[in-house]
Design a protein around this motif. Structure first.
Motif, PDB file in Angstrom:
ATOM      1  N   ASN A 295      18.602   4.283  56.234  1.00 44.54           N
ATOM      2  CA  ASN A 295      19.593   5.049  55.487  1.00 44.54           C
ATOM      3  C   ASN A 295      20.939   4.322  55.472  1.00 44.54           C
ATOM      4  N   ARG A 296      21.856   4.912  54.744  1.00 43.88           N
ATOM      5  CA  ARG A 296      23.242   4.429  54.766  1.00 43.88           C
ATOM      6  C   ARG A 296      23.960   4.985  55.994  1.00 43.88           C
ATOM      7  N   ASP A 297      25.006   4.278  56.407  1.00 49.73           N
ATOM      8  CA  ASP A 297      25.787   4.767  57.543  1.00 49.73           C
ATOM      9  C   ASP A 297      26.721   5.876  57.084  1.00 49.73           C
ATOM     10  N   PHE A 298      27.535   6.396  58.010  1.00 49.20           N
ATOM     11  CA  PHE A 298      28.384   7.546  57.691  1.00 49.20           C
ATOM     12  C   PHE A 298      29.449   7.206  56.660  1.00 49.20           C
ATOM     13  N   THR A 299      29.797   5.926  56.498  1.00 43.84           N
ATOM     14  CA  THR A 299      30.788   5.535  55.486  1.00 43.84           C
ATOM     15  C   THR A 299      30.165   5.403  54.106  1.00 43.84           C
ATOM     16  N   GLY A 300      28.838   5.233  54.032  1.00 41.94           N
ATOM     17  CA  GLY A 300      28.163   5.048  52.755  1.00 41.94           C
ATOM     18  C   GLY A 300      28.258   3.652  52.191  1.00 41.94           C
ATOM     19  N   SER A 301      28.870   2.720  52.909  1.00 43.92           N
ATOM     20  CA  SER A 301      29.066   1.357  52.413  1.00 43.92           C
ATOM     21  C   SER A 301      28.150   0.337  53.077  1.00 43.92           C
ATOM     22  N   ASN A 302      27.324   0.777  54.014  1.00 41.97           N
ATOM     23  CA  ASN A 302      26.407  -0.134  54.701  1.00 41.97           C
ATOM     24  C   ASN A 302      25.041   0.523  54.854  1.00 41.97           C
ATOM     25  N   LEU A 303      24.042  -0.324  55.079  1.00 39.68           N
ATOM     26  CA  LEU A 303      22.684   0.135  55.314  1.00 39.68           C
ATOM     27  C   LEU A 303      22.260  -0.216  56.731  1.00 39.68           C
ATOM     28  N   TYR A 304      21.555   0.695  57.382  1.00 36.87           N
ATOM     29  CA  TYR A 304      20.924   0.375  58.647  1.00 36.87           C
ATOM     30  C   TYR A 304      19.632  -0.395  58.372  1.00 36.87           C
ATOM     31  N   ALA A 305      19.395  -1.452  59.128  1.00 39.34           N
ATOM     32  CA  ALA A 305      18.202  -2.270  58.921  1.00 39.34           C
ATOM     33  C   ALA A 305      17.777  -2.883  60.245  1.00 39.34           C
ATOM     34  N   GLN A 306      16.504  -3.276  60.297  1.00 39.24           N
ATOM     35  CA  GLN A 306      15.947  -3.936  61.476  1.00 39.24           C
ATOM     36  C   GLN A 306      15.087  -5.108  61.048  1.00 39.24           C
ATOM     37  N   VAL A 307      15.111  -6.146  61.874  1.00 40.36           N
ATOM     38  CA  VAL A 307      14.265  -7.313  61.669  1.00 40.36           C
ATOM     39  C   VAL A 307      13.175  -7.309  62.730  1.00 40.36           C
ATOM     40  N   ASP A 308      11.916  -7.317  62.281  1.00 44.12           N
ATOM     41  CA  ASP A 308      10.762  -7.326  63.190  1.00 44.12           C
ATOM     42  C   ASP A 308      10.911  -6.273  64.285  1.00 44.12           C
ATOM     43  N   PRO A 309      10.965  -4.987  63.930  1.00 43.08           N
ATOM     44  CA  PRO A 309      11.179  -3.940  64.954  1.00 43.08           C
ATOM     45  C   PRO A 309       9.985  -3.820  65.894  1.00 43.08           C
ATOM     46  N   ARG A 310      10.253  -3.346  67.091  1.00 41.67           N
ATOM     47  CA  ARG A 310       9.223  -3.125  68.109  1.00 41.67           C
ATOM     48  C   ARG A 310       8.935  -1.632  68.152  1.00 41.67           C
ATOM     49  N   ARG A 311       7.909  -1.230  67.431  1.00 39.43           N
ATOM     50  CA  ARG A 311       7.588   0.190  67.337  1.00 39.43           C
ATOM     51  C   ARG A 311       6.987   0.698  68.648  1.00 39.43           C
ATOM     52  N   GLY A 312       7.352   1.925  69.003  1.00 40.86           N
ATOM     53  CA  GLY A 312       6.780   2.553  70.178  1.00 40.86           C
ATOM     54  C   GLY A 312       7.482   2.217  71.474  1.00 40.86           C
ATOM     55  N   THR A 313       8.525   1.403  71.446  1.00 42.43           N
ATOM     56  CA  THR A 313       9.227   1.056  72.674  1.00 42.43           C
ATOM     57  C   THR A 313      10.255   2.125  73.026  1.00 42.43           C
ATOM     58  N   LEU A 314      10.520   2.276  74.307  1.00 40.30           N
ATOM     59  CA  LEU A 314      11.488   3.256  74.791  1.00 40.30           C
ATOM     60  C   LEU A 314      12.850   2.635  75.050  1.00 40.30           C
ATOM     61  N   THR A 315      12.955   1.321  74.917  1.00 41.95           N
ATOM     62  CA  THR A 315      14.217   0.636  75.171  1.00 41.95           C
ATOM     63  C   THR A 315      15.056   0.584  73.898  1.00 41.95           C
ATOM     64  N   ALA A 316      16.326   0.248  74.074  1.00 42.30           N
ATOM     65  CA  ALA A 316      17.232   0.132  72.930  1.00 42.30           C
ATOM     66  C   ALA A 316      16.857  -1.077  72.087  1.00 42.30           C
ATOM     67  N   GLN A 317      17.065  -0.958  70.766  1.00 45.02           N
ATOM     68  CA  GLN A 317      16.744  -2.024  69.840  1.00 45.02           C
ATOM     69  C   GLN A 317      17.974  -2.390  69.020  1.00 45.02           C
ATOM     70  N   SER A 318      17.956  -3.609  68.504  1.00 46.82           N
ATOM     71  CA  SER A 318      19.068  -4.088  67.682  1.00 46.82           C
ATOM     72  C   SER A 318      18.932  -3.548  66.264  1.00 46.82           C
ATOM     73  N   VAL A 319      20.037  -3.096  65.710  1.00 47.97           N
ATOM     74  CA  VAL A 319      20.104  -2.573  64.351  1.00 47.97           C
ATOM     75  C   VAL A 319      21.226  -3.296  63.625  1.00 47.97           C
ATOM     76  N   LEU A 320      20.935  -3.775  62.416  1.00 49.14           N
ATOM     77  CA  LEU A 320      21.910  -4.488  61.611  1.00 49.14           C
ATOM     78  C   LEU A 320      22.560  -3.552  60.605  1.00 49.14           C
ATOM     79  N   LEU A 321      23.786  -3.880  60.234  1.00 46.29           N
ATOM     80  CA  LEU A 321      24.471  -3.213  59.130  1.00 46.29           C
ATOM     81  C   LEU A 321      24.535  -4.191  57.965  1.00 46.29           C
ATOM     82  N   LEU A 322      23.849  -3.843  56.859  1.00 46.42           N
ATOM     83  CA  LEU A 322      23.744  -4.732  55.709  1.00 46.42           C
ATOM     84  C   LEU A 322      24.403  -4.102  54.492  1.00 46.42           C
ATOM     85  N   SER A 323      24.573  -4.932  53.467  1.00 46.96           N
ATOM     86  CA  SER A 323      25.184  -4.473  52.233  1.00 46.96           C
ATOM     87  C   SER A 323      24.245  -3.533  51.482  1.00 46.96           C
TER      88      SER A 323
END
Length: 270
Positions: free
Chosen positions: A186-214
């Motif tokens: 989805n878009r972030d709260f400002t509406g000017s960026n998108l949340y995205a992930q590269v090669d996500p690790r599904r099913g993990t309980l640890t924190a993951q990196s999330v990118l903000l893209l155009s």
């Protein structure tokens, strides 16, 4: 003239400090800037290294396979071939014509006319030449896209960002066989960026990196199916610069235009 030992020591320290600063500015700073620039970029491969990619959205799944090579392709030969793996058609409501109700009796009942069945829907998968402009736009956003900020998200935040059920997933295969995945949320709260992930690790309980893209990436993946298909008119426009071959000797050629100055004089009747 003799220098004191303290003066020589200070001179040596000054020269050493100057050399260290010079070395840092010339070698270390450019390396750090290049590393930071690479960290901002989503992927490190180039567009011409992409062999194929699969675009999955809520409505459909499309596979794009590289076709001809741009430098050696024939006129009309597509650069990209699109295969519709799965698609959800838009429902069209058909309302039958309304007629006044009349009582029917067995004696006056007339046989009703049978209507012809509707034409069958084209089978899936179906293959089409892909729209080169839209494919190039999507690959440009994926390959050259950059992220100015990287977040550390918990599994709950992953769901809140729309990354557990993303609006689009792009699975990329390179010519070398390497595979990558980009998940668009989805878009972030400002509406000017998108949340995205590269090669996500599904099913993990640890924190993951999330990118903000155009948000340009959202425009690149969210298109109607018909816009992904290359039309014959677009193919003609892209091949207008290709000169047609000259007719060979013996083939049908247009007759030469006569020269009025060389017309024969009319013959008077005897």
């Amino acid at each position: 003239m003799k220098f004191q030992r303290s003066t020589l020591l200070l001179l040596f320290l000054a020269v050493s400090f100057t050399g260290a600063v010079y070395f840092y500015e010339v070698n270390v700073v450019p390396s750090q800037e290049a590393a930071q620039e690479n960290q901002k970029q989503i992927f490190t491969f180039q567009e011409d290294q992409v062999k194929s990619f699969v675009l999955t959205t809520e409505e459909r799944t499309l596979r794009f396979q590289r076709g001809a090579i741009a430098e050696s392709r024939e006129p009309g030969e597509p650069l990209w071939i699109m295969e519709v793996i799965e698609s959800t058609p838009t429902p069209v409501e058909t309302i039958p014509p309304q007629t006044p109700e009349t009582p029917e009796t067995p004696e006056t009942l007339e046989p009703t006319e049978t209507t012809e069945p509707a034409p069958a829907t084209p089978s899936i998968p179906a293959t089409y030449p892909a729209n080169e402009a839209y494919v190039a736009f999507l690959l440009n956003e994926v390959v050259r896209g950059k992220s100015d900020r990287v977040l550390s998200a918990t599994p709950q935040q992953i769901r809140d960002y729309g990354l557990e059920n993303p609006q689009a997933t792009i699975d990329i295969t390179l010519r070398t066989g390497e595979t990558y995945q980009l998940v668009v949320g989805n878009r972030d709260f400002t509406g000017s960026n998108l949340y995205a992930q590269v090669d996500p690790r599904r099913g993990t309980l640890t924190a993951q990196s999330v990118l903000l893209l155009s948000t340009n990436l959202e425009n690149a993946v969210d298109r109607p199916l018909e816009e992904w298909i290359q039309t014959p008119e677009q193919s003609i426009q892209q091949n207008q610069s290709v000169p047609e071959p000259l007719p060979q000797e013996g083939e049908n050629q247009p007759p030469p235009i006569p020269d009025p100055s060389q017309q024969p004089e009319p013959i008077e009747p005897e």
